[in-house]
Design a protein around this motif. Structure first.
Motif, short mmCIF file in Angstrom:
data_model
loop_
_atom_site.label_atom_id
_atom_site.label_comp_id
_atom_site.label_asym_id
_atom_site.label_seq_id
_atom_site.Cartn_x
_atom_site.Cartn_y
_atom_site.Cartn_z
N ARG A 32 -36.21 3.61 12.30
CA ARG A 32 -35.90 3.33 10.89
C ARG A 32 -36.89 4.04 9.97
O ARG A 32 -36.52 4.60 8.93
N ALA A 33 -38.17 4.02 10.36
CA ALA A 33 -39.20 4.68 9.55
C ALA A 33 -38.96 6.18 9.48
O ALA A 33 -39.10 6.80 8.41
N LEU A 34 -38.58 6.78 10.59
CA LEU A 34 -38.33 8.22 10.62
C LEU A 34 -37.14 8.58 9.73
O LEU A 34 -37.17 9.57 8.99
N THR A 58 -28.10 26.59 11.03
CA THR A 58 -26.94 26.22 10.23
C THR A 58 -26.56 24.75 10.41
O THR A 58 -25.63 24.27 9.76
N CYS A 59 -27.27 24.05 11.31
CA CYS A 59 -26.95 22.64 11.59
C CYS A 59 -28.16 21.76 11.30
O CYS A 59 -29.24 22.02 11.81
N ALA A 60 -27.93 20.72 10.52
CA ALA A 60 -29.00 19.76 10.23
C ALA A 60 -28.87 18.55 11.15
O ALA A 60 -27.76 18.21 11.58
N PRO A 61 -29.99 17.89 11.47
CA PRO A 61 -31.34 18.20 10.99
C PRO A 61 -32.03 19.22 11.88
O PRO A 61 -31.72 19.32 13.07
N LEU A 62 -32.95 19.94 11.28
CA LEU A 62 -33.77 20.89 12.05
C LEU A 62 -35.03 20.16 12.51
O LEU A 62 -36.15 20.64 12.37
N LEU A 63 -34.78 18.99 13.05
CA LEU A 63 -35.83 18.08 13.51
C LEU A 63 -35.28 17.29 14.69
O LEU A 63 -34.14 16.82 14.64
N ARG A 64 -36.06 17.17 15.75
CA ARG A 64 -35.68 16.36 16.90
C ARG A 64 -36.82 15.40 17.23
O ARG A 64 -38.00 15.74 17.04
N ALA A 65 -36.46 14.23 17.74
CA ALA A 65 -37.46 13.22 18.10
C ALA A 65 -37.19 12.72 19.52
O ALA A 65 -36.07 12.29 19.82
N ILE A 71 -28.84 11.61 6.78
CA ILE A 71 -28.75 11.88 8.22
C ILE A 71 -29.36 10.70 8.96
O ILE A 71 -30.46 10.25 8.62
N ASP A 72 -28.64 10.19 9.94
CA ASP A 72 -29.16 9.11 10.78
C ASP A 72 -29.61 9.72 12.10
O ASP A 72 -28.79 10.01 12.98
N LEU A 73 -30.90 9.92 12.23
CA LEU A 73 -31.47 10.52 13.44
C LEU A 73 -31.74 9.45 14.48
O LEU A 73 -32.26 8.38 14.17
N ILE A 74 -31.38 9.74 15.70
CA ILE A 74 -31.63 8.81 16.81
C ILE A 74 -32.75 9.36 17.67
O ILE A 74 -32.71 10.52 18.09
#
Length: 242
Positions: free
Chosen positions: A87-89, A154-161, A118-121
């Motif tokens: 949630r914090a991320l 070209t695809c978001a997010p440019l972040l992985r966890a 964006i909902d990152l998992i």
């Protein structure tokens, strides 16, 4: 060391003194301009900063490459609330538009496309079934492999966890980002804000983070406008003459 004060003092030629004064004047102008960066008039696609343009060009030239990945491995020890961390991320990504940005060509020009949400998992992998020494080795190898995975700009997010659980209270947390949305100068800000947001999510409190005066796309638009303006032309003319 020189024997007398005059010999030991720094002496500049008239030309070098003039150049130093010019550089100091430029720095003063830049600081003044940065302090007055306005927000963009619209919230649609934004132009790229000059640094982003360079990386976009290299992306088109080289294709999928991990050369410009930024990896942030963090060893976490103690009780960890994974749901609160996720949630914090996501709150951090909502706070910073650049973490929700992808890149595309529109009418023949590269543009920043900012996704509204964006909902990152966080991908979690439990290694506790392995022998203790093997857990450490596997976590390190998998983190290295993850950090070398290319991004599609070209695809978001440019972040992985990713999160690897080594023991009940021992974790390896890895954030991977592309340099077009992040740089190492920003790491301290990310660490600090993520820690603040995590504590709030875990404890049910309110995160005390100041409102952001501008976003990165605002800076990019300002940078381009400044370089097209009279001030930049004066600077360019000075260096042409030199």
């Amino acid at each position: 060391m020189m024997g007398d004060e005059e010999s030991g003092s720094l002496k500049l030629s008239a030309a070098r003194k003039a150049l130093l004064e010019k550089l100091l004047e430029e720095e003063k102008l830049l600081r003044s301009a940065r302090a007055a960066i306005p927000r963009r008039a619209t919230h649609g696609p934004a132009r790229l900063s000059f640094a982003q343009e360079r990386l976009w060009f290299l992306y088109l030239l080289e294709g999928g490459s991990a050369t410009y990945n930024v990896s942030m491995p963090i060893r976490l020890q103690g009780a960890l609330d994974v749901a609160a961390l996720q949630r914090a991320l996501n709150r951090l990504m909502q706070r910073h538009e650049i973490l929700r940005t992808r890149f595309s060509m529109l009418d023949g020009e590269p543009r920043q496309i900012i996704e509204p949400q964006i909902d990152l998992i966080i991908e979690v992998e439990d290694l506790r079934s392995l022998p203790p020494d093997e857990r450490e080795r596997q976590a390190t190898q998998r983190a290295q492999a993850e950090s070398r995975r290319p991004f599609d700009l070209t695809c978001a997010p440019l972040l992985r966890a990713r999160l690897w659980r080594l023991d009940e209270q021992d974790f390896l947390f890895l954030l991977s980002l592309h340099h077009n949305i992040f740089d190492e100068w920003s790491q301290e800000v990310l660490y600090r804000e993520l820690a603040t947001l995590y504590a709030a999510e875990r404890d049910g409190g309110k995160a005390e983070l100041p409102e952001l005066p501008i976003q990165y796309a605002d800076f990019a638009e300002w940078q381009i406008a400044w370089m097209e303006g009279e001030a930049a032309q004066k600077q360019l003319q000075y260096w042409k003459e030199k």
